[in-house]
Design a protein around this motif. Structure first.
Motif, PDB file in Angstrom:
ATOM      1  N   ALA A  94      39.041 -32.924  27.027  1.00  0.00           N
ATOM      2  CA  ALA A  94      37.833 -33.701  27.311  1.00  0.00           C
ATOM      3  C   ALA A  94      36.590 -32.989  26.787  1.00  0.00           C
ATOM      4  N   THR A  95      36.580 -31.661  26.888  1.00  0.00           N
ATOM      5  CA  THR A  95      35.458 -30.894  26.358  1.00  0.00           C
ATOM      6  C   THR A  95      35.388 -31.032  24.841  1.00  0.00           C
ATOM      7  N   ALA A  96      36.537 -30.939  24.168  1.00  0.00           N
ATOM      8  CA  ALA A  96      36.569 -31.068  22.713  1.00  0.00           C
ATOM      9  C   ALA A  96      36.208 -32.475  22.259  1.00  0.00           C
ATOM     10  N   LEU A  97      36.566 -33.467  23.059  1.00  0.00           N
ATOM     11  CA  LEU A  97      36.178 -34.837  22.735  1.00  0.00           C
ATOM     12  C   LEU A  97      34.665 -34.967  22.726  1.00  0.00           C
ATOM     13  N   ARG A  98      34.018 -34.326  23.676  1.00  0.00           N
ATOM     14  CA  ARG A  98      32.553 -34.352  23.721  1.00  0.00           C
ATOM     15  C   ARG A  98      31.959 -33.493  22.621  1.00  0.00           C
ATOM     16  N   ASP A  99      32.502 -32.279  22.435  1.00  0.00           N
ATOM     17  CA  ASP A  99      31.976 -31.384  21.409  1.00  0.00           C
ATOM     18  C   ASP A  99      33.022 -30.315  21.100  1.00  0.00           C
ATOM     19  N   VAL A 100      33.456 -30.245  19.857  1.00  0.00           N
ATOM     20  CA  VAL A 100      34.516 -29.312  19.471  1.00  0.00           C
ATOM     21  C   VAL A 100      34.069 -27.872  19.654  1.00  0.00           C
ATOM     22  N   ALA A 101      32.828 -27.570  19.299  1.00  0.00           N
ATOM     23  CA  ALA A 101      32.342 -26.196  19.421  1.00  0.00           C
ATOM     24  C   ALA A 101      32.328 -25.736  20.874  1.00  0.00           C
ATOM     25  N   ALA A 102      31.954 -26.635  21.789  1.00  0.00           N
ATOM     26  CA  ALA A 102      31.949 -26.269  23.206  1.00  0.00           C
ATOM     27  C   ALA A 102      33.348 -25.905  23.676  1.00  0.00           C
ATOM     28  N   ALA A 103      34.348 -26.656  23.216  1.00  0.00           N
ATOM     29  CA  ALA A 103      35.731 -26.341  23.577  1.00  0.00           C
ATOM     30  C   ALA A 103      36.153 -25.005  22.974  1.00  0.00           C
ATOM     31  N   ARG A 104      35.648 -24.723  21.778  1.00  0.00           N
ATOM     32  CA  ARG A 104      35.970 -23.452  21.120  1.00  0.00           C
ATOM     33  C   ARG A 104      35.390 -22.268  21.896  1.00  0.00           C
ATOM     34  N   ILE A 105      34.319 -22.505  22.652  1.00  0.00           N
ATOM     35  CA  ILE A 105      33.742 -21.458  23.502  1.00  0.00           C
ATOM     36  C   ILE A 105      34.477 -21.385  24.839  1.00  0.00           C
ATOM     37  N   LEU A 106      34.787 -22.556  25.407  1.00  0.00           N
ATOM     38  CA  LEU A 106      35.406 -22.603  26.729  1.00  0.00           C
ATOM     39  C   LEU A 106      36.827 -22.054  26.722  1.00  0.00           C
ATOM     40  N   GLU A 107      37.609 -22.387  25.709  1.00  0.00           N
ATOM     41  CA  GLU A 107      39.037 -22.046  25.716  1.00  0.00           C
ATOM     42  C   GLU A 107      39.291 -20.542  25.856  1.00  0.00           C
ATOM     43  N   PRO A 108      38.653 -19.664  25.057  1.00  0.00           N
ATOM     44  CA  PRO A 108      38.933 -18.229  25.246  1.00  0.00           C
ATOM     45  C   PRO A 108      38.422 -17.683  26.568  1.00  0.00           C
ATOM     46  N   VAL A 135      27.765 -38.112   5.627  1.00  0.00           N
ATOM     47  CA  VAL A 135      26.442 -37.751   5.126  1.00  0.00           C
ATOM     48  C   VAL A 135      25.309 -38.347   5.958  1.00  0.00           C
ATOM     49  N   SER A 136      25.631 -39.266   6.874  1.00  0.00           N
ATOM     50  CA  SER A 136      24.561 -39.939   7.614  1.00  0.00           C
ATOM     51  C   SER A 136      24.714 -39.868   9.130  1.00  0.00           C
ATOM     52  N   ASN A 137      25.884 -39.473   9.623  1.00  0.00           N
ATOM     53  CA  ASN A 137      26.133 -39.395  11.058  1.00  0.00           C
ATOM     54  C   ASN A 137      26.353 -37.934  11.443  1.00  0.00           C
ATOM     55  N   PRO A 138      25.333 -37.269  11.962  1.00  0.00           N
ATOM     56  CA  PRO A 138      25.453 -35.827  12.238  1.00  0.00           C
ATOM     57  C   PRO A 138      26.600 -35.496  13.188  1.00  0.00           C
ATOM     58  N   GLU A 139      26.805 -36.308  14.214  1.00  0.00           N
ATOM     59  CA  GLU A 139      27.855 -36.018  15.186  1.00  0.00           C
ATOM     60  C   GLU A 139      29.232 -36.097  14.540  1.00  0.00           C
ATOM     61  N   HIS A 140      29.459 -37.141  13.730  1.00  0.00           N
ATOM     62  CA  HIS A 140      30.758 -37.283  13.070  1.00  0.00           C
ATOM     63  C   HIS A 140      30.973 -36.159  12.055  1.00  0.00           C
ATOM     64  N   ARG A 156      29.707 -33.239  11.988  1.00  0.00           N
ATOM     65  CA  ARG A 156      29.917 -31.966  12.685  1.00  0.00           C
ATOM     66  C   ARG A 156      31.319 -31.889  13.258  1.00  0.00           C
ATOM     67  N   ARG A 157      31.799 -32.984  13.842  1.00  0.00           N
ATOM     68  CA  ARG A 157      33.156 -32.993  14.399  1.00  0.00           C
ATOM     69  C   ARG A 157      34.190 -32.709  13.314  1.00  0.00           C
ATOM     70  N   VAL A 158      34.036 -33.358  12.168  1.00  0.00           N
ATOM     71  CA  VAL A 158      34.990 -33.161  11.072  1.00  0.00           C
ATOM     72  C   VAL A 158      34.990 -31.714  10.603  1.00  0.00           C
ATOM     73  N   ALA A 159      33.812 -31.162  10.374  1.00  0.00           N
ATOM     74  CA  ALA A 159      33.718 -29.779   9.893  1.00  0.00           C
ATOM     75  C   ALA A 159      34.250 -28.795  10.930  1.00  0.00           C
ATOM     76  N   ASP A 160      33.867 -28.997  12.191  1.00  0.00           N
ATOM     77  CA  ASP A 160      34.321 -28.093  13.252  1.00  0.00           C
ATOM     78  C   ASP A 160      35.833 -28.143  13.407  1.00  0.00           C
ATOM     79  N   LEU A 161      36.386 -29.343  13.393  1.00  0.00           N
ATOM     80  CA  LEU A 161      37.825 -29.482  13.597  1.00  0.00           C
ATOM     81  C   LEU A 161      38.604 -28.903  12.427  1.00  0.00           C
ATOM     82  N   HIS A 162      38.112 -29.120  11.206  1.00  0.00           N
ATOM     83  CA  HIS A 162      38.781 -28.541  10.033  1.00  0.00           C
ATOM     84  C   HIS A 162      38.947 -27.030  10.197  1.00  0.00           C
ATOM     85  N   LEU A 163      37.872 -26.357  10.594  1.00  0.00           N
ATOM     86  CA  LEU A 163      37.939 -24.897  10.717  1.00  0.00           C
ATOM     87  C   LEU A 163      38.793 -24.484  11.912  1.00  0.00           C
ATOM     88  N   TYR A 164      38.632 -25.181  13.022  1.00  0.00           N
ATOM     89  CA  TYR A 164      39.398 -24.834  14.228  1.00  0.00           C
ATOM     90  C   TYR A 164      40.899 -24.931  13.963  1.00  0.00           C
TER      91      TYR A 164
END
Length: 330
Positions: free
Chosen positions: A39-53, A291-296, A298-306
């Motif tokens: 649920a945290t990652a659904l809202r924001d991938v980076a937040a989940a990346r902080i919470l999980e460890p 290129v026009s939806n910052p949230e989308h 960001r999610r794509v870039a964050d998830l790719h790296l994660y």
């Protein structure tokens, strides 16, 4: 929280608060824990990346008999200032030419050397760090805000998770508290369980892509192809959800299932589903939202790296080796 996942101090503070009530790993509520991470990652991938460890560190400490929220501290973490308000990382990666050695002195243990891939070391208060005692590794707790701990500020050129710098840290005689005996950290079942918590974050992050596909497929301009993209992702993520739920039940039941085999299977299934979601959303939605939806974007870039915490063919080969040893039924 308007900058959830981006404002590091407030997001870390939120993680510490959540850690006080989060379900423990492997104690009958693993489904709830993984649902929280997803649920945290659904809202924001980076937040989940902080919470999980942070939650992983608390689980590791609990498995070693420590519960800072209940003031149970047999390893005496209070000597390094750790308490229920501490924010935690887990620094267990190894790298070529880099090594952290632990040395026992008359006044206690110290760590010296360089550890790679230490996420958010400049922002957290404490970390669990693996270090060598001779030829073997042992886990230690360390306070990060001391002169003997020097986090690097890079290199970190990432477009995904840009604020979660994962760079080396130099330890120069840093005071450390041992957690568990030599080898315990790597051999306990919880080592494999924690890697499935990461997979729960991947799954939650990919759910946001499914939602974007559903919106596109619901448009008056949508055609059959849009429905194909949505259906493909929906099936893949539903299957991954089933895998996570069965794995959570197996973890809590304490079955004889090899935890390493279980973890590799779960991670392979979830990374396949998340990768499918990324590919299908790219094909279905085109460059527009990138290129026009910052949230989308960001999610794509964050998830790719994660997702690169899964090592592709190397992890697939590890799974194959475990399957040969354990049999198909495992």
């Amino acid at each position: 929280m308007n900058e959830f996942g981006r404002d590091l101090p407030s997001t870390i503070e939120w993680c510490v608060t959540v850690g006080g009530t989060a379900p423990p790993l492997g104690r009958g509520r693993t489904r709830e824990l993984w649902d929280l991470l997803a649920a945290t990652a659904l809202r924001d991938v980076a937040a989940a990346r902080i919470l999980e460890p942070h939650l992983d560190a608390l689980s590791i400490l609990q498995q070693a008999g420590t519960d800072l929220h209940a003031a149970v501290d047999p390893w005496q973490l209070s000597t390094i200032g750790a308490d229920r308000t501490s924010s935690w990382g887990v620094f267990a990666a190894e790298g070529p030419g880099l090594r952290v050695d632990a040395r026992e002195t008359a006044s206690g243990w110290t760590l010296s050397g360089t550890k790679p891939w230490c996420s958010l070391a400049s922002h957290l208060s404490h970390a669990l760090v693996t270090a060598f005692v001779g030829a073997e590794r042992r886990l230690f707790a360390v306070a990060l805000r001391t002169p003997a701990v020097r986090p690097h500020d890079g290199p970190w050129l990432a477009r995904g998770l840009p604020d979660i710098v994962s760079a080396p840290v130099d330890f120069d005689g840093a005071v450390a508290v041992p957690i568990g005996e030599i080898g315990w950290y790597l051999t306990r079942p919880g080592f494999a369980w924690g890697s499935m918590s990461v997979a729960a974050c991947w799954w939650g992050g990919a759910l946001g892509l499914r939602d974007a596909l559903q919106v596109a497929a619901s448009s008056e301009r949508a055609d059959q192809v849009a429905l194909v993209h949505l259906g493909t992702v929906d099936a893949a993520l539903w299957a991954a959800r089933a895998v996570l739920r069965e794995a959570a039940d197996l973890v809590d039941a304490g079955t004889r299932t090899d935890p390493k085999l279980l973890a590799e299977r779960v991670r392979a299934a979830v990374v396949h589903a998340a990768t499918t979601a990324l590919a299908e959303s790219d094909a279905a939605l085109g460059p527009g939202p990138l290129v026009s939806n910052p949230e989308h974007a960001r999610r794509v870039a964050d998830l790719h790296l994660y997702l690169r915490q899964h090592h592709g063919l190397r992890d697939a080969a590890r799974l194959g080796r475990l399957a040969v040893q354990g049999g198909v039924g495992g």
